[in-house]
Design an enzyme around this catalytic site. Structure first.
Site, PDB file in Angstrom:
ATOM      1  N   ARG A 254     -27.869 -52.047   1.194  1.00  0.00           N
ATOM      2  CA  ARG A 254     -27.195 -51.558   2.396  1.00  0.00           C
ATOM      3  C   ARG A 254     -28.253 -51.150   3.416  1.00  0.00           C
ATOM      4  NH1 ARG A 254     -24.047 -45.996   3.901  1.00  0.00           N
ATOM      5  NH2 ARG A 254     -23.107 -46.792   5.809  1.00  0.00           N
ATOM      6  N   HIS A 255     -27.931 -51.298   4.686  1.00  0.00           N
ATOM      7  CA  HIS A 255     -28.862 -50.955   5.774  1.00  0.00           C
ATOM      8  C   HIS A 255     -29.180 -49.464   5.766  1.00  0.00           C
ATOM      9  CE1 HIS A 255     -25.488 -49.070   7.878  1.00  0.00           C
ATOM     10  NE2 HIS A 255     -24.780 -50.152   7.624  1.00  0.00           N
TER      11      HIS A 255
ATOM     12  N   HIS B 149     -23.983 -54.554   4.618  1.00  0.00           N
ATOM     13  CA  HIS B 149     -23.288 -53.279   4.726  1.00  0.00           C
ATOM     14  C   HIS B 149     -22.924 -52.768   3.334  1.00  0.00           C
ATOM     15  CE1 HIS B 149     -22.874 -54.404   9.006  1.00  0.00           C
ATOM     16  NE2 HIS B 149     -22.753 -55.616   8.484  1.00  0.00           N
TER      17      HIS B 149
END
Length: 624
Positions: free
Chosen positions: A365-366, A551
């Site tokens: 995930r970012h 995401h």
């Protein structure tokens, strides 16, 4: 509450005079609390002390529902204690560790005797009398041993209560229901089906065998003093998710909740459209107030954590049929000898060799996005009247890349915060130290994902060797995006101009123009599945790690197709995704011998950190 309801509570107060309730109610009335509020506080705290009820009322002084005549829900459970409870709790821990959490973990070990029912606040003490009467009536015939027979199916594992002891326990439940109906004027449904103590429920079928093996270590004959326990819960939040605050949070806007460690928050996963990513809307159990809160300040709690225990009735102590057998020396000759531990350095080398030899997929995930910290109004905080960017806080990025639609283009495509940049770099440095061999990189087209991938590759010293392939097919579920249109994302040309080493020759599975706004869950899952097929086939001959930066939702939707698992239920999916932290990761490894992919430990640990509230030196120095 309507004005006409007030006399009712006055009558209730008068009716209870001369009974035991005034010892708790009178001190609350004496300090000016209305009767209906005092009764509600006593019911919500289990009618233990006037002090607890008074504290509850002070905490709920701003609760908009304080005057609403909403009763608690009550249920009666038969609960084990002693050696049997210890074994059951050990099963709870091990089943959660080895097979992940299932529905049974939401509640403590119990046998349901009466399903949840409502009771008016002024009549709760009558339930205690009903419990005492039912217990006294059955006490002489309560079985010294309650036989437990293990039952297993593809979605359920538990003990059935059998024979005449089960009949006696059901008779107790029926007696309580009858007494409660007469004394408290409430409708109680005793359990008339097979009495059971659930061990696991709604688990994955491939975990059944492991769960059965763990369950066989529980000897039903362990000593156990059974108790009938009356619990209550807030009926408004039955289908909500329960969160527990880990850190203190001081609101920075008036629509945010204050958090103290240990607070419980009720969150409706289906009513989160107003919340930005990383934030949720919830109701505090401690105060009754509703507002926004940062989700990474919380952890998932169990459903029963917020239940209140009112009264218990203790039955007999069952004999331990297995005490001699369990105490015999040599019955498990290898039990005291744990498996030899491999040295850390040797195991690290083995893990590295396996990584090099096999194809793997690391889904990340970012990093922390700027609106996750500064809220949905972040862009107004950093925009000048003439539309230029300025940095109002050190956690805002130093600068923003140029884009065709100007600074307004970042509103629904926010960049990383400064902490997000740090998170990404420290993760990349950890990957470098682990010896992980990244051979290709794919990202969602969201700016925060492209930034995260670039920073990780920079720390790996691969930013010039590996081009970033932008795959719109692994973009966030568009139903969760604000507005009715798909966000205007930066083009490959704009990314390249901003010094991102993107691969302009890569042909994605889903071009950016194919993203549909407000897509269904099935449409989202299908495009992620197709995109993962394209990504893996693009790297067909490679061995090493395929890095995918996307995401939080991608940790589920992009790994399940590889693992051959069906899509998760939509509601479970939403609850799961909201708990994935910045730079959270899942690691899948190809097992060519068995022709399948497996979920294994990631090459690096996760990054955990706490809160850091806004500080204004003027308020501190001047006290203004």
């Amino acid at each position: 509450m309507a004005a006409g309801d007030t006399p009712l509570y006055a009558q209730v107060s008068n009716k209870l005079k001369g009974r035991s309730t005034p010892s708790l109610l009178d001190p609350l009335l004496a300090v000016g609390f209305p009767a209906h509020s005092a009764l509600k506080a006593l019911a919500a705290t289990g009618r233990k002390t006037a002090e607890e009820a008074s504290d509850w009322l002070h905490c709920h002084r701003n609760d908009p529902s304080l005057d609403d005549p909403i009763p608690q829900e009550y249920a009666l459970f038969l609960c084990p204690t002693g050696a049997l409870l210890e074994k059951l709790q050990e099963f709870w821990r091990e089943s959660k560790r080895q097979c992940a959490k299932n529905r049974a973990h939401e509640v403590f070990p119990h046998v349901t005797l009466c399903d949840f029912f409502t009771c008016e606040d002024q009549k709760v003490e009558c339930l205690y009398e009903a419990l005492k009467r039912a217990g006294d009536r059955i006490l002489g015939s309560f079985p010294p041993v309650v036989p437990l027979v293990l039952h297993s199916s593809v979605s359920y594992l538990g003990f059935f209560l059998c024979g005449s002891p089960a009949d006696i326990i059901q008779e107790f439940a029926v007696t309580f229901a009858t007494e409660a109906s007469v004394l408290a004027d409430c409708t109680v449904k005793p359990c008339t089906k097979q009495l059971h103590l659930t061990l696991a429920h709604k688990f994955y079928p491939h975990h059944q065998r492991t769960l059965e093996q763990l369950a066989r270590a529980i000897h039903p004959g362990h000593s156990c003093q059974w108790t009938a326990a009356l619990y209550s819960r807030d009926m408004r939040f039955v289908h909500y998710q329960t969160l527990r605050a880990l850190f203190q949070y001081k609101p920075q806007n008036e629509d945010e909740l204050m958090l103290s460690p240990g607070d419980y928050i009720f969150v409706d996963p289906t009513q989160q459209e107003e919340a930005s990513e990383g934030w949720v809307i919830g109701v505090s159990q401690r105060t009754g107030c509703r507002g926004f809160l940062p989700e990474n300040y919380t952890d998932r709690a169990s459903e029963a954590d917020t239940w209140v225990k009112h009264r218990i009735y203790t039955f007999c102590l069952a004999t331990d049929l297995n005490s001699r057998k369990d105490g015999e020396g040599g019955s498990r000759p290898n039990a005291e000898f744990p498996p030899p531990q491999t040295s850390r350095s040797f195991s690290s080398v083995q893990a590295l060799q396996a990584t090099v030899a096999r194809k793997s997929v690391l889904v990340v995930r970012h990093g922390e996005r700027v609106d996750q910290i500064f809220g949905k109004s972040w862009l107004r905080q950093c925009s000048t009247p003439d539309g230029k960017y300025h940095r109002p806080d050190l956690n805002f990025p130093c600068s923003l890349p140029r884009r065709s639609n100007g600074i307004k283009g970042f509103e629904n495509d926010p960049p990383l915060s400064s902490c997000g940049v740090f998170q990404s770099r420290i993760t990349g440095a950890a990957l470098l130290d682990s010896g992980a061999r990244i051979t290709s990189a794919f990202t969602s087209p969201a700016l925060r994902c492209v930034q995260t991938a670039k920073l990780i590759l920079e720390e790996l010293k691969l930013e010039k060797k590996i081009k970033i392939r932008v795959e719109p097919g692994i973009f966030e579920w568009t139903k969760w995006e604000p507005g009715k249109a798909t966000p205007a994302l930066m083009s490959l040309e704009e990314l390249k101009e901003a010094n991102f080493n993107v691969d302009t020759d890569y042909r994605p599975a889903f071009p950016l123009s194919c993203l549909m706004p407000a897509e269904s869950y099935d449409e989202y899952v299908n495009r992620c599945t197709a995109s993962m097929g394209r990504i893996v086939s693009t790297c067909l001959q490679d061995t090493g790690i395929i890095l995918i930066v996307s995401h939080g939702s991608a940790l589920d939707s992009c790994t399940r197709p590889l693992l051959g698992l069906p899509p998760r239920d939509c509601r479970d999916f939403a609850q799961l995704v909201r708990k994935i932290p910045s730079l959270g990761m899942c690691f899948c490894e190809e097992n060519r011998q068995e022709g399948k992919w497996e979920l294994v430990n990631p090459p690096v640990k996760t990054l955990t950190h706490g809160s850091n509230a806004t500080f204004n030196w003027r308020n501190w120095i001047l006290g203004s």
